[in-house]
Design an enzyme around this catalytic site. Structure first.
Site, PDB file in Angstrom:
ATOM      1  N   HIS A 112      31.910  47.937  79.279  1.00 33.89           N
ATOM      2  CA  HIS A 112      31.489  47.205  78.082  1.00 33.89           C
ATOM      3  C   HIS A 112      32.535  46.116  77.808  1.00 33.89           C
ATOM      4  CE1 HIS A 112      30.806  46.588  73.743  1.00 33.89           C
ATOM      5  NE2 HIS A 112      29.625  47.150  73.921  1.00 33.89           N
ATOM      6  N   ASP A 188      37.043  55.182  77.591  1.00 27.54           N
ATOM      7  CA  ASP A 188      36.131  54.699  76.568  1.00 27.54           C
ATOM      8  C   ASP A 188      35.060  55.781  76.382  1.00 27.54           C
ATOM      9  OD1 ASP A 188      33.961  53.638  75.251  1.00 27.54           O
ATOM     10  OD2 ASP A 188      34.004  51.717  76.287  1.00 27.54           O
ATOM     11  N   GLN A 191      30.211  56.301  74.233  1.00 27.20           N
ATOM     12  CA  GLN A 191      28.891  56.899  74.476  1.00 27.20           C
ATOM     13  C   GLN A 191      28.967  58.397  74.783  1.00 27.20           C
ATOM     14  OE1 GLN A 191      26.156  55.430  73.831  1.00 27.20           O
ATOM     15  NE2 GLN A 191      26.879  53.327  73.663  1.00 27.20           N
ATOM     16  N   LYS A 214      28.506  55.680  65.896  1.00 28.98           N
ATOM     17  CA  LYS A 214      27.525  56.086  66.911  1.00 28.98           C
ATOM     18  C   LYS A 214      27.309  57.592  66.897  1.00 28.98           C
ATOM     19  CE  LYS A 214      28.927  52.460  70.161  1.00 28.98           C
ATOM     20  NZ  LYS A 214      27.870  51.464  70.228  1.00 28.98           N
ATOM     21  N   CYS A 350      26.320  43.917  76.221  1.00 34.01           N
ATOM     22  CA  CYS A 350      27.771  43.661  76.271  1.00 34.01           C
ATOM     23  C   CYS A 350      28.366  44.107  77.597  1.00 34.01           C
ATOM     24  CB  CYS A 350      28.511  44.340  75.116  1.00 34.01           C
ATOM     25  SG  CYS A 350      27.987  43.797  73.516  1.00 34.01           S
TER      26      CYS A 350
HETATM   27  N1  PMP Z   1      32.109  50.919  74.777  1.00 33.32           N
HETATM   28  C1  PMP Z   1      30.858  51.327  74.990  1.00 33.32           C
HETATM   29  C2  PMP Z   1      30.540  52.080  76.247  1.00 33.32           C
HETATM   30  C3  PMP Z   1      29.873  51.060  74.044  1.00 33.32           C
HETATM   31  O1  PMP Z   1      28.627  51.469  74.249  1.00 33.32           O
HETATM   32  C4  PMP Z   1      30.222  50.342  72.872  1.00 33.32           C
HETATM   33  C5  PMP Z   1      29.166  50.003  71.820  1.00 33.32           C
HETATM   34  N2  PMP Z   1      27.994  49.504  72.330  1.00 33.32           N
HETATM   35  C6  PMP Z   1      31.536  49.956  72.698  1.00 33.32           C
HETATM   36  C7  PMP Z   1      32.459  50.262  73.668  1.00 33.32           C
HETATM   37  C8  PMP Z   1      31.976  49.192  71.493  1.00 33.32           C
HETATM   38  O2  PMP Z   1      31.794  49.954  70.349  1.00 33.32           O
HETATM   39  P1  PMP Z   1      32.030  49.292  68.906  1.00 33.32           P
HETATM   40  O3  PMP Z   1      31.078  48.155  68.803  1.00 33.32           O
HETATM   41  O4  PMP Z   1      31.738  50.395  67.958  1.00 33.32           O
HETATM   42  O5  PMP Z   1      33.427  48.848  68.874  1.00 33.32           O
END
Ligand code: PMP
Length: 394
Positions: A112, A188, A191, A214, A350
Site C-alpha cells: 500500500h 503492516d 488488513q 478498520k 493505493c
Molecule cells: N496498509 C494497508 C494494507 C491498507 O489496506 C491501508 C488502508 N487501505 C493502509 C495501509 C492505510 O491505512 P490508513 O488509511 O488507515 O492509514
C-alpha cells in the site's frame, strides 16, 4: 457466528437497512458499544490527561491508560509497547522518520502507498538502496525474499494481508529470513488486525502498524507496536507537551515510550472507542471473525468465476475479492453495484505499482466483515452479473 444478529448492533443498518456494505477493507462500520463509549467519554469523563490534579482529570487519564492496556492485550504486547497514532499511515511515517538503521530497505511490490512512500522517501533522503519483493499468486514470493534480503538489508517492510489480494503473506518465513540477516521488520497489519488473531510475540515482527477504524474503532485511531528495546532508542517523531521528563534551557530529557511518541493532547475519546471495539471483537472471537470473512469471500470468488468477462485477482483463501471486468472500467462496475445498494471500492487501492505489475487499470474490490450476510453476497453477485451483461452488450 450470526451476522444477522450482529447487524442489529450497528445503527447504520437501521438507517440503511438495504445496504450491502462490502467496503470494509477501506473502513468498517461501528457498533453501538463503540459509539456509546466515545459519547459517554465526552459526557462523563472528558478532561485533558496526564497532568490534572482533580478527580475528573484522573478519571480521563485512567480511561486512556485502560484503553492502551486493552489494545495491548489484543495483540499480546505490553502496554508501553503500544503507541497510539491516527492510523497506519501515521505509524509508518513515525517510524520512517524516527528509526535509524544501517543498510538498505526491502519493500514489496504489493505494498500500500502508506507502507511504501515513507520508506521510499527515507531511502531518497539517506541514500539507501531499495529492493522490491515480487508477488506470486497474490502473495509475497518467498523466493524473492531469499533473493533480495541479505546482509546489506537493514529493514524489511511487508504487509500481513494485502488490501488488493486479501491473502495472508508468508510473513513468519520472511521475518525469519530478515532476522537471520540482522534486518528489522515492519509489519503492516492494517488488513490483518481486523480479521485474524494477531500475537506480536508469536509473529516476532519488530514493529507492527494498524488502523482502529478498520476494526470497528473510531476514525483517527491507530496503533504502532514496537519492541521495547527498539522504541527506547528511537528519536521522537514530534516534540512538544506530554512527551518529556524535563525541559531546561540547555537540556531536554524525553519521556520513555509510549509517551515519548505521543506529543500533544492525544485522541483520548478515540482510544476509549478503540478499546470498546477490541472488546466487541474479542467477544466474537478473532478465529470466528476470520472464518466468517473467508467463507463469504470464498462464495463471492466462486460466484464471480462463473460470470462471463470477470477475472478474479484474489487467490483462494483470501478474505476479500478483487476482480476486473473485461468490458468495463472498475468505476463503472462499482456504479452499477451502487445502484443496487452494494457498496464496494474501485480503483488502484493505493497500490499503483502492483496494478502496473498486474497490467490492469484498477480493480473492483468487495471486502466482507462480521455483519455481512449470505444475502449481501447474493445481492453482490446478482449486481455483478447485471454489470457484466450491460457492459458486454454495449
Ligand atoms: N496498509 C494497508 C494494507 C491498507 O489496506 C491501508 C488502508 N487501505 C493502509 C495501509 C492505510 O491505512 P490508513 O488509511 O488507515 O492509514
Amino acid at each position: 457466528m450470526k451476522p444477522e444478529k450482529i447487524r442489529e448492533d450497528f445503527p447504520i443498518f437501521d438507517e440503511r437497512p438495504e445496504l450491502a456494505y462490502l467496503d470494509n477493507a477501506a473502513t468498517s462500520q461501528k457498533p453501538e458499544s463503540v459509539i456509546d463509549a466515545v459519547e459517554n467519554f465526552y459526557r462523563e469523563n472528558n478532561s485533558n490527561i496526564g497532568r490534572g490534579l482533580y478527580e475528573l482529570a484522573n478519571d480521563a487519564t485512567q480511561a486512556y491508560k485502560d484503553a492502551r492496556s486493552k489494545v495491548a492485550g489484543f495483540i499480546n504486547a505490553d502496554s508501553d509497547e503500544v503507541i497510539f497514532v491516527r492510523n497506519t499511515t501515521e505509524a509508518e511515517n513515525l517510524l520512517a522518520s524516527s528509526l535509524d538503521f544501517e543498510g538498505g530497505i526491502v519493500l514489496s511490490k504489493m505494498a500500500h502507498h502508506s507502507e511504501q512512500l515513507p520508506w521510499r522517501r527515507k531511502a531518497d533522503e539517506e541514500d539507501k538502496n531499495i529492493e522490491y519483493l515480487g508477488t506470486e499468486n497474490g502473495k509475497i514470493s518467498i523466493k524473492s525474499a531469499k533473493d533480495k534480503i541479505d546482509e546489506d538489508t537493514g529493514l524489511v517492510a511487508i504487509s500481513h494481508i494485502s488490501n488488493v489480494f486479501g491473502a495472508e503473506n508468508p510473513v513468519e518465513e520472511i521475518i525469519e529470513i530478515a532476522h537471520d540477516n540482522d534486518a528489522l521488520v515492519v509489519l503492516d497489519a492494517a488488513q490483518s488486525a481486523p480479521h485474524r488473531p494477531l500475537d506480536v510475540k508469536d509473529i516476532d515482527a519488530d514493529f507492527v502498524a494498524f488502523s482502529g477504524h478498520k476494526m470497528l474503532g473510531p476514525s483517527g485511531t491507530g496503533v504502532l507496536y514496537g519492541k521495547k528495546e527498539l522504541l527506547q532508542d528511537m528519536r521522537p517523531y514530534q516534540v512538544g507537551g506530554g512527551m518529556i521528563n524535563s525541559v531546561e534551557h540547555d537540556e531536554v530529557k524525553y519521556a520513555d515510550a509510549p509517551e515519548r511518541f505521543e506529543a500533544g493532547t492525544p485522541n483520548v475519546a478515540g482510544a476509549v472507542g478503540l478499546a470498546a471495539a477490541v472488546e466487541y471483537l474479542e467477544d466474537i472471537g478473532m478465529e470466528n471473525v476470520s472464518a466468517h470473512s473467508k467463507k463469504l469471500a470464498e462464495k463471492m470468488i466462486g460466484g464471480l468465476e462463473e460470470i462471463e468477462g470477470i477475472d478474479v485477482i484474489s487467490p483462494e483463501g483470501a478474505n476479500l475479492v478483487s476482480f476486473t471486468c473485461e468490458y468495463a472500467h472498475p468505476h463503472d462496475v462499482a456504479e452499477v453495484l451502487n445502484q443496487h445498494g452494494v457498496a464496494v471500492r474501485a480503483g488502484h487501492h493505493c497500490a499503483q505499482p502492483q496494478m502496473v505489475e498486474l497490467d490492469v487499470n484498477g480493480a473492483t474490490r468487495a471486502s466482507p466483515y462480521i455483519y455481512n450476510t449470505e444475502e449481501d453476497v447474493e445481492k453482490f453477485l446478482e449486481s455483478v452479473r447485471e454489470a457484466s451483461e450491460i457492459f458486454n452488450a454495449t
